[in-house]
Design a protein around this motif. Structure first.
Motif, mmCIF file in Angstrom:
data_model
loop_
_atom_site.group_PDB
_atom_site.id
_atom_site.type_symbol
_atom_site.label_atom_id
_atom_site.label_comp_id
_atom_site.label_asym_id
_atom_site.label_seq_id
_atom_site.Cartn_x
_atom_site.Cartn_y
_atom_site.Cartn_z
ATOM 1 N N THR A 39 0.828 -1.208 0.000
ATOM 2 C CA THR A 39 0.000 0.000 0.000
ATOM 3 C C THR A 39 0.860 1.255 0.000
ATOM 4 O O THR A 39 0.639 2.182 -0.785
ATOM 5 N N THR A 40 1.849 1.298 0.884
ATOM 6 C CA THR A 40 2.656 2.526 0.968
ATOM 7 C C THR A 40 3.511 2.731 -0.274
ATOM 8 O O THR A 40 3.797 3.861 -0.653
ATOM 9 N N GLU A 41 3.888 1.631 -0.938
ATOM 10 C CA GLU A 41 4.723 1.773 -2.135
ATOM 11 C C GLU A 41 3.971 2.480 -3.263
ATOM 12 O O GLU A 41 4.520 3.352 -3.929
ATOM 13 N N PHE A 42 2.708 2.094 -3.462
ATOM 14 C CA PHE A 42 1.992 2.560 -4.645
ATOM 15 C C PHE A 42 0.996 3.689 -4.389
ATOM 16 O O PHE A 42 0.630 4.404 -5.308
ATOM 17 N N VAL A 43 0.536 3.853 -3.133
ATOM 18 C CA VAL A 43 -0.522 4.829 -2.890
ATOM 19 C C VAL A 43 -0.055 6.258 -3.126
ATOM 20 O O VAL A 43 -0.866 7.134 -3.467
ATOM 21 N N VAL A 44 1.227 6.501 -2.984
ATOM 22 C CA VAL A 44 1.733 7.860 -3.123
ATOM 23 C C VAL A 44 1.501 8.419 -4.525
ATOM 24 O O VAL A 44 1.377 9.632 -4.710
ATOM 25 N N MET A 45 1.418 7.528 -5.531
ATOM 26 C CA MET A 45 1.247 7.990 -6.909
ATOM 27 C C MET A 45 -0.050 8.763 -7.096
ATOM 28 O O MET A 45 -0.117 9.705 -7.877
ATOM 29 N N GLY A 46 -1.099 8.366 -6.351
ATOM 30 C CA GLY A 46 -2.368 9.074 -6.460
ATOM 31 C C GLY A 46 -2.456 10.306 -5.585
ATOM 32 O O GLY A 46 -3.425 11.060 -5.675
ATOM 33 N N LEU A 47 -1.441 10.524 -4.731
ATOM 34 C CA LEU A 47 -1.466 11.648 -3.793
ATOM 35 C C LEU A 47 -0.431 12.717 -4.123
ATOM 36 O O LEU A 47 -0.331 13.715 -3.403
ATOM 37 N N LEU A 48 0.333 12.522 -5.186
ATOM 38 C CA LEU A 48 1.406 13.475 -5.516
ATOM 39 C C LEU A 48 0.903 14.908 -5.694
ATOM 40 O O LEU A 48 1.553 15.848 -5.208
ATOM 41 N N PRO A 49 -0.239 15.143 -6.374
ATOM 42 C CA PRO A 49 -0.686 16.540 -6.518
ATOM 43 C C PRO A 49 -0.935 17.220 -5.169
ATOM 44 O O PRO A 49 -0.601 18.400 -4.992
ATOM 45 N N GLN A 50 -1.518 16.500 -4.206
ATOM 46 C CA GLN A 50 -1.787 17.085 -2.893
ATOM 47 C C GLN A 50 -0.487 17.403 -2.162
ATOM 48 O O GLN A 50 -0.348 18.466 -1.551
ATOM 49 N N VAL A 51 0.449 16.464 -2.204
ATOM 50 C CA VAL A 51 1.736 16.686 -1.538
ATOM 51 C C VAL A 51 2.439 17.884 -2.159
ATOM 52 O O VAL A 51 2.978 18.755 -1.452
ATOM 53 N N ALA A 52 2.431 17.951 -3.485
ATOM 54 C CA ALA A 52 3.087 19.056 -4.185
ATOM 55 C C ALA A 52 2.462 20.394 -3.793
ATOM 56 O O ALA A 52 3.165 21.384 -3.543
ATOM 57 N N GLN A 53 1.141 20.429 -3.708
ATOM 58 C CA GLN A 53 0.454 21.671 -3.350
ATOM 59 C C GLN A 53 0.767 22.088 -1.914
ATOM 60 O O GLN A 53 1.000 23.267 -1.633
ATOM 61 N N ASP A 54 0.782 21.131 -1.000
ATOM 62 C CA ASP A 54 1.031 21.441 0.409
ATOM 63 C C ASP A 54 2.406 22.044 0.646
ATOM 64 O O ASP A 54 2.578 22.930 1.495
#
Length: 409
Positions: free
Chosen positions: A17-32
């Protein structure tokens, strides 16, 4: 199957889960953090590199302490990394958390494979390894979509906090269910030293198996890494549909993993060659079926199934060939999967940048899988030559059960 395999599968689920889930959250992380999405993509790259580096380093440590204790330490490292990611005040610390968590990845699956194989009778070892890896495949079907949904609704930090909780559950399960083993050098326990572990890499069959790992599963990632632009650009899917296509891919992975584990226990190399040959053909066909919505939706799970059908036999192949010193080689082979993923993603990006079209990465994947098939044929020929040679040892040496782990039938 022993309940200890469930504990290993829970840990694998959290790691997947932790390996692949980040791919769908990159825009949020980038914005933060006020960084670009490509910069946020370092969270994926850093994780992959951490797996490659951490696998051999922590596997060396795993030769000095009991395997159960090592698995618990690895899950503790995984929990710490995800908590750091969830709480980090700066992007640099988020990246540090991702790398910390990734260091546990390769060694966990490498050592976990040895423990899983030792929990069952010799004729069921590939199936036991597949059962542990089921946690990783199910993560792509359940953990990643749910983690992405939680991140979108509550915030990406909540996702990594939940992943850390999964790690705690895995740690508790290992502590409670995995049979205890004595420390090396005590109570008659024997563990080969690092020189003996390194000597396993002089075995040409071990090297061939690892090259098959790099090329075979790497071929899958040549296509899947670029599935979003491929499906929206060539097949005409909406961006929102890509998530469901990835779920289909994950379902294929689950099925392929279980099938690969079952048949690898019967005829390992024929199973492996069949899967690699079929994978090469399906990836080549995907260059054409990717232009049609229905055909693309049918092909994606096939790629997942055939790709992951190679994982249990390849991991068992390495264990069979390093029966007296398996820890380092088993962990390095897990790192080889990630190395293949990184290589395939780079090659797929190169053909896209060269202007060969949205489906060009599929040809890269097909060629990689075909090359892995060629190595499998070579490996089988070497087996036969060894068998035919006068006074030759058996071509395949079954790994003895771990003397510290009871066998359950």
């Amino acid at each position: 199957m022993p309940l200890a395999l469930l504990a290993l599968a829970i840990g694998a689920f959290g790691i997947g889960t932790t390996e692949f889930v980040v791919m769908g959250l990159l825009p949020q992380v980038a914005q933060d953090f006020g960084v670009s999405v490509p910069t946020a993509g370092l969270l994926t790259t850093g994780y992959a590199l951490g797996v490659v580096v951490g696998a051999p380093l922590l596997a060396v440590l795993g030769t000095r302490i009991s395997r159960k204790r090592m698995l618990m330490l690895l899950m503790g490292l995984f929990v710490a990394g995800n908590l750091l990611t969830a709480l980090a005040p700066t992007f640099g610390l988020v990246l540090a958390g991702r790398i910390t968590a990734s260091l546990a990845h390769g060694a966990f699956f490498g050592i976990g494979s040895i423990v899983a194989a030792g929990l069952v009778a010799p004729a069921r070892r590939a199936g036991a390894i597949a059962m542990m890896f089921t946690g990783l495949t199910v993560a792509n079907v359940v953990g990643v979509p749910l983690g992405t949904l939680v991140g979108q609704q509550v915030g990406w930090r909540a996702t990594f906090a939940l992943v850390a909780a999964l790690g705690v559950a895995g740690l508790a399960g290992i502590a409670a269910l995995v049979p205890a083993d004595p420390r090396p050098g005590t109570d008659g326990a024997h563990r080969p030293g690092i020189r003996r572990e390194l000597a396993a890499f002089r075995n040409v069959q071990v090297v061939l198996a690892m090259l098959m790992t790099v090329l075979g599963f790497g071929g899958v990632f040549a296509a899947i890494t670029y599935i979003a632009p491929m499906m929206t650009g060539a097949a005409g899917y909406a961006e929102s549909s890509v998530t469901w296509l990835l779920v289909l891919f994950g379902l294929g992975m689950v099925a392929g993993n279980l099938i690969g584990g079952r048949y690898a226990d019967r005829r390992l190399m024929p199973m492996l060659m069949t899967a690699l040959g079929a994978l090469a053909v399906v990836l080549a066909l995907f260059a054409f079926t990717a232009h049609d919505k229905v055909l693309a939706a049918l092909t994606v799970p096939l790629i997942g199934a055939l790709g992951f059908a190679t994982v249990p036999p390849l991991q068992k192949r390495v264990l069979d060939r390093t029966a007296d010193a398996p820890t380092l080689a088993s962990a390095v082979n897990i790192g080889a999967f990630n190395l293949g993923n990184a290589l395939a993603a780079w090659l797929g990006g190169a053909v896209l940048s060269a202007g060969f079209g949205a489906t060009a990465p599929n040809w890269v994947g097909a060629l990689m899988a075909a090359a892995a098939l060629g190595l499998a044929v070579l490996s089988t020929a070497l087996d036969r030559r060894s068998t035919a040679a006068p006074n030759a040892a058996p071509a395949t040496v079954a790994a003895p059960a771990d003397p510290r782990v009871p066998v359950h039938h």
